[in-house]
Design a protein around this motif. Structure first.
Motif, mmCIF file in Angstrom:
data_model
loop_
_atom_site.group_PDB
_atom_site.id
_atom_site.type_symbol
_atom_site.label_atom_id
_atom_site.label_comp_id
_atom_site.label_asym_id
_atom_site.label_seq_id
_atom_site.Cartn_x
_atom_site.Cartn_y
_atom_site.Cartn_z
ATOM 1 N N GLY A 1 0.823 -1.214 0.000
ATOM 2 C CA GLY A 1 0.000 0.000 0.000
ATOM 3 C C GLY A 1 0.851 1.256 0.000
ATOM 4 N N LEU A 2 1.913 1.241 0.797
ATOM 5 C CA LEU A 2 2.843 2.371 0.857
ATOM 6 C C LEU A 2 3.498 2.596 -0.503
ATOM 7 C CD1 LEU A 2 4.546 4.470 2.430
ATOM 8 C CD2 LEU A 2 6.078 2.588 3.065
ATOM 9 N N GLU B 1 3.774 5.481 -5.777
ATOM 10 C CA GLU B 1 3.798 5.516 -7.235
ATOM 11 C C GLU B 1 2.718 6.445 -7.777
ATOM 12 O OE1 GLU B 1 6.017 4.233 -9.122
ATOM 13 O OE2 GLU B 1 7.058 2.949 -7.701
ATOM 14 N N LEU B 2 1.521 6.377 -7.207
ATOM 15 C CA LEU B 2 0.431 7.246 -7.652
ATOM 16 C C LEU B 2 0.774 8.711 -7.398
ATOM 17 C CD1 LEU B 2 -2.419 7.466 -8.812
ATOM 18 C CD2 LEU B 2 -3.305 7.205 -6.480
ATOM 19 N N MET C 1 -4.170 1.827 0.382
ATOM 20 C CA MET C 1 -3.344 2.963 -0.037
ATOM 21 C C MET C 1 -3.802 4.262 0.600
ATOM 22 S SD MET C 1 -2.769 2.183 -4.090
ATOM 23 C CE MET C 1 -2.271 0.556 -4.663
ATOM 24 N N GLU C 2 -5.109 4.422 0.726
ATOM 25 C CA GLU C 2 -5.658 5.671 1.269
ATOM 26 C C GLU C 2 -5.083 5.995 2.640
ATOM 27 O OE1 GLU C 2 -7.757 9.139 1.363
ATOM 28 O OE2 GLU C 2 -7.791 7.732 -0.326
ATOM 29 N N SER C 3 -4.753 4.978 3.399
ATOM 30 C CA SER C 3 -4.248 5.208 4.747
ATOM 31 C C SER C 3 -2.885 5.906 4.750
ATOM 32 C CB SER C 3 -4.157 3.885 5.515
ATOM 33 O OG SER C 3 -3.150 3.045 4.970
ATOM 34 N N PHE C 4 -2.253 5.983 3.570
ATOM 35 C CA PHE C 4 -0.946 6.645 3.475
ATOM 36 C C PHE C 4 -1.038 8.043 2.870
ATOM 37 C CE2 PHE C 4 0.137 2.135 3.628
ATOM 38 C CZ PHE C 4 1.104 2.144 4.630
ATOM 39 N N ARG C 5 -2.260 8.514 2.626
ATOM 40 C CA ARG C 5 -2.426 9.830 2.009
ATOM 41 C C ARG C 5 -1.741 10.925 2.833
ATOM 42 N NH1 ARG C 5 -5.781 12.216 -1.636
ATOM 43 N NH2 ARG C 5 -7.039 10.316 -1.878
ATOM 44 N N ALA C 6 -1.967 10.926 4.147
ATOM 45 C CA ALA C 6 -1.393 11.979 4.998
ATOM 46 C C ALA C 6 0.130 11.935 4.993
ATOM 47 C CB ALA C 6 -1.925 11.839 6.419
ATOM 48 N N THR C 7 0.679 10.731 4.917
ATOM 49 C CA THR C 7 2.141 10.576 4.888
ATOM 50 C C THR C 7 2.747 11.313 3.707
ATOM 51 O OG1 THR C 7 2.036 8.423 5.970
ATOM 52 C CG2 THR C 7 4.024 8.910 4.698
ATOM 53 N N PHE C 8 2.185 11.093 2.520
ATOM 54 C CA PHE C 8 2.742 11.716 1.317
ATOM 55 C C PHE C 8 2.385 13.195 1.231
ATOM 56 C CE2 PHE C 8 3.187 7.272 0.314
ATOM 57 C CZ PHE C 8 4.423 7.236 -0.322
ATOM 58 N N LEU D 1 14.353 10.797 4.560
ATOM 59 C CA LEU D 1 14.740 9.944 5.686
ATOM 60 C C LEU D 1 13.861 10.212 6.898
ATOM 61 C CD1 LEU D 1 18.645 10.026 5.434
ATOM 62 C CD2 LEU D 1 17.097 8.190 4.756
ATOM 63 N N SER D 2 13.543 11.478 7.135
ATOM 64 C CA SER D 2 12.688 11.836 8.267
ATOM 65 C C SER D 2 11.297 11.229 8.121
ATOM 66 C CB SER D 2 12.588 13.358 8.379
ATOM 67 O OG SER D 2 11.674 13.730 9.400
ATOM 68 N N GLN D 3 10.727 11.341 6.919
ATOM 69 C CA GLN D 3 9.389 10.789 6.686
ATOM 70 C C GLN D 3 9.399 9.271 6.784
ATOM 71 O OE1 GLN D 3 6.581 12.647 6.442
ATOM 72 N NE2 GLN D 3 7.947 14.384 6.816
ATOM 73 N N ALA D 4 10.463 8.632 6.299
ATOM 74 C CA ALA D 4 10.561 7.172 6.385
ATOM 75 C C ALA D 4 10.572 6.723 7.838
ATOM 76 C CB ALA D 4 11.826 6.693 5.671
ATOM 77 N N GLN D 5 11.319 7.448 8.676
ATOM 78 C CA GLN D 5 11.376 7.118 10.098
ATOM 79 C C GLN D 5 10.011 7.286 10.744
ATOM 80 O OE1 GLN D 5 14.466 9.782 11.329
ATOM 81 N NE2 GLN D 5 16.129 8.356 10.853
ATOM 82 N N MET D 6 9.286 8.341 10.357
ATOM 83 C CA MET D 6 7.965 8.588 10.926
ATOM 84 C C MET D 6 6.976 7.503 10.533
ATOM 85 S SD MET D 6 7.598 12.752 10.566
ATOM 86 C CE MET D 6 5.985 12.796 11.378
ATOM 87 N N VAL D 7 7.060 7.062 9.272
ATOM 88 C CA VAL D 7 6.150 6.015 8.808
ATOM 89 C C VAL D 7 6.373 4.735 9.598
ATOM 90 C CG1 VAL D 7 5.595 4.483 6.875
ATOM 91 C CG2 VAL D 7 5.838 6.935 6.488
ATOM 92 N N VAL D 8 7.638 4.356 9.749
ATOM 93 C CA VAL D 8 7.951 3.134 10.487
ATOM 94 C C VAL D 8 7.502 3.260 11.937
ATOM 95 C CG1 VAL D 8 9.828 1.689 11.341
ATOM 96 C CG2 VAL D 8 9.858 2.474 8.979
#
Length: 232
Positions: free
Chosen positions: A25-26, A31-32, A83-90, A178-185
């Motif tokens: 999903g991430l 990609e979208l 996928m929708e659950s990752f909208r805020a992340t991107f 890198l910061s966003q990747a850490q936050m997602v994890v």
């Protein structure tokens, strides 16, 4: 790829399966998101040939999105809900890395794709065969990196001052990614378990392995910036 996991395979583990679904999903939303960003960047292109080239990059990302969406369907998931659950992340990442021109947009795609590909390829080594295959396929070079390199180098040759601005931009992109990747994890226990859980498998991750992985990712980023004629 089959629609069902092999009996007794890793996807029969419900915790592992949740992690794989979230990973797909991430990647899918990423990609979208890249498709949308590149199509917007194309509107700022200085000529028709460049516009077409950027749209072609977006089309490659779209094909990767479709692969990920279809794999989620094969797993019996609603791909759009996942996928929708990752909208805020991107949205958070793009808000912090809003581009000011098409060159910054190209560099953002180049840096973002490179960092993501390096990271997910590292993880792929510890995934089941089907998941590893689709991760490697969707993170493969779309063949447009040379176009970005040529465009950036031409821009620097025409105006050497561009190099300083783009070098600063690349460092900002690296830090934010890198910061966003850490936050997602940190926000996703299942993704954390998917990565850290690899330590339980032969050759899996431990702290030393993770350290070496990020060293390799940083070195690869530095090499990519060198190809562009920029300091990482």
């Amino acid at each position: 790829m089959t629609s069902e996991s092999t009996p007794g395979g890793p996807l029969d583990d419900p915790d592992y399966r949740v992690g794989v679904v979230e990973l797909l999903g991430l990647l899918g939303f990423g990609e979208l998101s890249a498709v949308e960003e590149l199509n917007e960047d194309a509107q700022q292109a200085p000529d028709l040939a460049t516009k077409v080239a950027i749209h072609t990059m977006a089309a490659s990302e779209w094909r990767h999105f479709v692969q990920l969406r279809d794999r989620l369907v094969e797993l019996g998931e609603d791909p759009y809900a996942v996928m929708e659950s990752f909208r805020a992340t991107f949205a958070r990442f793009h808000t912090r890395t809003e581009t000011s021109d098409w060159l910054e947009g190209l560099l953002k795609a180049y840096v973002g794709d490179g960092l993501a590909a390096d990271f997910y390829r590292e993880i792929a080594a510890f995934l089941d065969a089907d998941t590893r295959q689709i991760v490697l396929e969707t993170m493969s070079d779309t063949g447009h990196s040379e176009f970005v390199v040529d465009q950036v180098r031409e821009a620097i040759a025409a105006d050497p001052k561009v190099a300083g601005r783009l070098a600063l931009w690349s460092r900002r992109l690296m830090g934010e990614a890198l910061s966003q990747a850490q936050m997602v994890v940190a926000e996703r226990d299942s993704l954390t378990a998917l990565v850290v859980g690899a330590a339980d498998r032969p050759g899996g991750f431990d702290l030393a392995t993770i350290g070496r992985m990020f060293t390799r990712i940083t070195e690869a980023h530095t090499e990519r910036m060198g190809r562009l004629g920029l300091d990482a």
